[in-house]
Motif scaffolding. Structure first.
Motif, PDB file in Angstrom:
ATOM      1  N   SER A  34       0.837  -1.196   0.000  1.00 11.16           N
ATOM      2  CA  SER A  34       0.000   0.000   0.000  1.00 11.16           C
ATOM      3  C   SER A  34       0.876   1.253   0.000  1.00 11.16           C
ATOM      4  O   SER A  34       0.475   2.301  -0.516  1.00 11.16           O
ATOM      5  N   ASP A  53      -1.381  -8.824   3.714  1.00  8.56           N
ATOM      6  CA  ASP A  53      -2.043  -7.805   4.532  1.00  8.56           C
ATOM      7  C   ASP A  53      -2.021  -8.291   5.980  1.00  8.56           C
ATOM      8  O   ASP A  53      -2.755  -9.211   6.349  1.00  8.56           O
ATOM      9  N   THR A  55      -3.092  -7.060   8.631  1.00  8.16           N
ATOM     10  CA  THR A  55      -4.274  -6.854   9.480  1.00  8.16           C
ATOM     11  C   THR A  55      -5.162  -8.100   9.469  1.00  8.16           C
ATOM     12  O   THR A  55      -6.122  -8.181  10.220  1.00  8.16           O
ATOM     13  N   VAL A  76       0.550   2.917   8.842  1.00 11.11           N
ATOM     14  CA  VAL A  76       0.129   4.026   7.993  1.00 11.11           C
ATOM     15  C   VAL A  76       0.692   5.289   8.620  1.00 11.11           C
ATOM     16  O   VAL A  76       0.447   5.569   9.799  1.00 11.11           O
ATOM     17  N   ASN A  81      -1.592  11.229   4.755  1.00 12.55           N
ATOM     18  CA  ASN A  81      -2.311   9.965   4.908  1.00 12.55           C
ATOM     19  C   ASN A  81      -3.081   9.927   6.216  1.00 12.55           C
ATOM     20  O   ASN A  81      -4.214   9.437   6.280  1.00 12.55           O
ATOM     21  N   ASP A  85      -7.285   9.924   6.353  1.00  8.98           N
ATOM     22  CA  ASP A  85      -7.984   8.691   6.743  1.00  8.98           C
ATOM     23  C   ASP A  85      -7.549   8.252   8.143  1.00  8.98           C
ATOM     24  O   ASP A  85      -6.911   7.213   8.315  1.00  8.98           O
ATOM     25  N   ALA A  87      -9.192   6.999  10.617  1.00  9.72           N
ATOM     26  CA  ALA A  87      -9.744   5.721  11.083  1.00  9.72           C
ATOM     27  C   ALA A  87      -8.887   4.560  10.586  1.00  9.72           C
ATOM     28  O   ALA A  87      -8.656   3.586  11.315  1.00  9.72           O
ATOM     29  N   ARG A  88      -8.408   4.650   9.361  1.00 12.19           N
ATOM     30  CA  ARG A  88      -7.532   3.598   8.818  1.00 12.19           C
ATOM     31  C   ARG A  88      -6.227   3.540   9.599  1.00 12.19           C
ATOM     32  O   ARG A  88      -5.683   2.447   9.844  1.00 12.19           O
ATOM     33  N   ARG A  91      -6.878   1.625  12.764  1.00 14.02           N
ATOM     34  CA  ARG A  91      -7.159   0.203  12.528  1.00 14.02           C
ATOM     35  C   ARG A  91      -5.895  -0.554  12.134  1.00 14.02           C
ATOM     36  O   ARG A  91      -5.546  -1.563  12.747  1.00 14.02           O
ATOM     37  N   VAL A  92      -5.199  -0.065  11.102  1.00 16.13           N
ATOM     38  CA  VAL A  92      -4.024  -0.779  10.610  1.00 16.13           C
ATOM     39  C   VAL A  92      -2.918  -0.826  11.660  1.00 16.13           C
ATOM     40  O   VAL A  92      -2.314  -1.874  11.913  1.00 16.13           O
ATOM     41  N   ASN A  93      -2.639   0.310  12.285  1.00 19.89           N
ATOM     42  CA  ASN A  93      -1.490   0.409  13.178  1.00 19.89           C
ATOM     43  C   ASN A  93      -1.689  -0.314  14.499  1.00 19.89           C
ATOM     44  O   ASN A  93      -0.730  -0.512  15.239  1.00 19.89           O
ATOM     45  N   SER A 153      -1.855   5.599  17.990  1.00 17.04           N
ATOM     46  CA  SER A 153      -1.617   4.216  17.561  1.00 17.04           C
ATOM     47  C   SER A 153      -0.243   3.726  17.986  1.00 17.04           C
ATOM     48  O   SER A 153      -0.075   2.547  18.336  1.00 17.04           O
TER      49      SER A 153
END
Length: 314
Positions: A34, A53, A55, A76, A81, A85, A87-88, A91-93, A153
Motif C-alpha cells: 500500500s 495484509d 491486518t 500508515v 495519509n 484517513d 480511522a484507517r 485500525r491498521v497500526n 496508535s
C-alpha cells in the motif's frame, strides 16, 4: 540469523533490509505494497518477498516460524495519509501489531518501530523539554484531531509490545524514530517533498513553518542504530530514541535543498501545519550509552545524496 522484516518494501524497511544483509543475516520481507514499492532497488536485494495484509490474522498463520529476529515497521504514516484517513491509521497500526503479538514465538527478538510523535503533544503543551529523553510523559492534546491518531496508535503499540512481551517472555527493543530521511523516502517527509518541488521548479517556493526546528536523521544512521540496538543485550526491554540531536531551522533546510537544485526562487513563507511542534530533537544519551552510536552523515551530505536520488528518479 534469520530476520523477518514486516513492512520491508517501504522506506526505512528497504534500507534496514540492506543493512541486515550486510551483517550476514538471512532476510525475508513481508509487505502489502500500500506504501511499499516493487522497484529496482527492492529487486536488487534478492530476498524473498511475501505480499500480505498483516491486518488479517490468516496472513501471519501463513508465514513460517523459526525467526531469530522480527522487525515490525508496518504502519500508515505521513501527515497527509493520517489526516485524510485517521480511522484507517488506528485500525491498521493497532490490528497488525496485535496479530503479530498473538503470532510471535517466545524465542524471537522483536524490534518495534515507534515515533517521536508519541510525545509531541507534551512538547506542544509545554510539559516536555527539547532535546527530549525517553522518560518524557506521553500525552494527547486533542483526541478528536485526525493528526493525533498516528501518535495514539504508536503509544498503543508501545504498551502492547511491553505488556505482551512480559506475558509471553520474548525480548524486544522499541525504537522511536525522529525525522528520518533519505533516498526512496517518498514525498510525505519534508526533505523529499521539498526536493520534488525544487526539481519541478516551483516558484514561488512554499515553506511551511519556516521558523520551526527539527533534528534530521539520515536513513543509514537510523538503520545502523537499529542494528546496534538489536545486537546489545542491555537494550532488550528498552524504549530508545533513534535520530540525531543537531537541530536545523526549516528555512535553512529549504536553502540547502534549493542550493542542491541550483534554483533561486522567491520564497513564500506559510504557517506550519496544524498540530506541528515548534521544535523536535531527541536526547541521545541512552542510545549512546547502550551502543556507542554517533550519527555519521551530516545534514548537508544527507541532503546532497537525497536530492540526487530524487533528481535521478524523477
Amino acid at each position: 540469523m534469520r530476520a523477518l522484516v514486516l513492512g520491508g518494501a517501504g522506506f526505512i524497511g528497504l534500507h534496514l533490509t540492506r543493512r541486515l544483509l550486510e551483517t550476514g543475516r538471512s532476510v525475508t520481507i513481508v509487505d502489502d505494497f500500500s506504501r511499499g514499492r516493487r522497484d529496482v532497488e527492492l529487486a536488487r536485494l534478492d530476498v524473498p518477498v511475501v505480499h500480505a495484509d498483516l491486518t488479517r490474522r490468516e496472513a501471519y498463520e501463513e508465514l513460517p516460524h523459526g525467526w531469530d529476529e522480527v522487525y515490525m515497521l508496518v504502519a500508515v504514516l505521513g501527515v497527509r495519509n493520517v489526516v485524510n484517513d485517521p480511522a484507517r491509521v488506528l485500525r491498521v497500526n493497532t490490528v497488525a501489531v496485535m496479530n503479530l503479538l498473538d503470532w510471535i514465538e517466545p524465542d524471537a527478538l522483536l524490534f518495534f518501530a515507534s515515533t517521536s510523535e508519541t510525545y509531541a503533544g507534551g512538547v506542544n503543551a509545554g510539559v516536555v523539554g527539547v532535546p527530549t529523553p525517553e522518560t518524557a510523559p506521553l500525552m494527547v492534546e486533542d483526541v478528536t484531531a485526525p493528526r493525533s491518531t498516528y501518535a495514539i496508535s504508536k503509544m498503543w503499540g508501545e504498551a502492547a509490545v511491553v505488556h505482551t512481551a512480559r506475558e509471553k517472555g520474548f525480548p524486544f527493543v522499541i525504537g522511536r524514530f525522529h525525522n528520518v530521511y533519505g533516498p526512496r523516502g517518498g514525498t510525505d517527509h519534508v526533505i523529499g517533498e521539498m526536493s520534488a518541488r525544487a526539481i519541478r521548479r516551483e516558484n514561488p517556493f512554499r515553506v511551511w513553518g519556516a521558523d520551526q526546528a527539527r533534528a534530521f536523521c539520515y536513513v543509514d544512521d537510523a538503520t545502523e542504530a537499529v542494528v546496534r540496538l538489536m545486537g546489545t543485550d542491555a537494550a532488550f526491554g528498552e524504549i530508545v530514541h533513534i535520530g540525531t540531536d543537531t537541530e536545523t531551522i526549516i528555512a535553512d533546510l529549504a536553502k540547502l535543498v534549493l542550493r542542491e537544485a541550483d534554483f533561486a526562487p522567491e520564497l513564500q513563507v506559510l504557517p506550519a501545519p496544524p498540530g506541528a511542534v515548534a521544535r523536535r530533537a531527541p536526547d541521545l544519551t541512552k542510545l549512546r550509552a547502550l551502543t556507542g552510536f554517533e550519527p555519521r552523515v551530516p545534514l548537508e551530505e544527507g541532503v546532497r545524496r537525497t536530492f540526487a536520488w530524487y533528481r535521478d528518479s524523477m
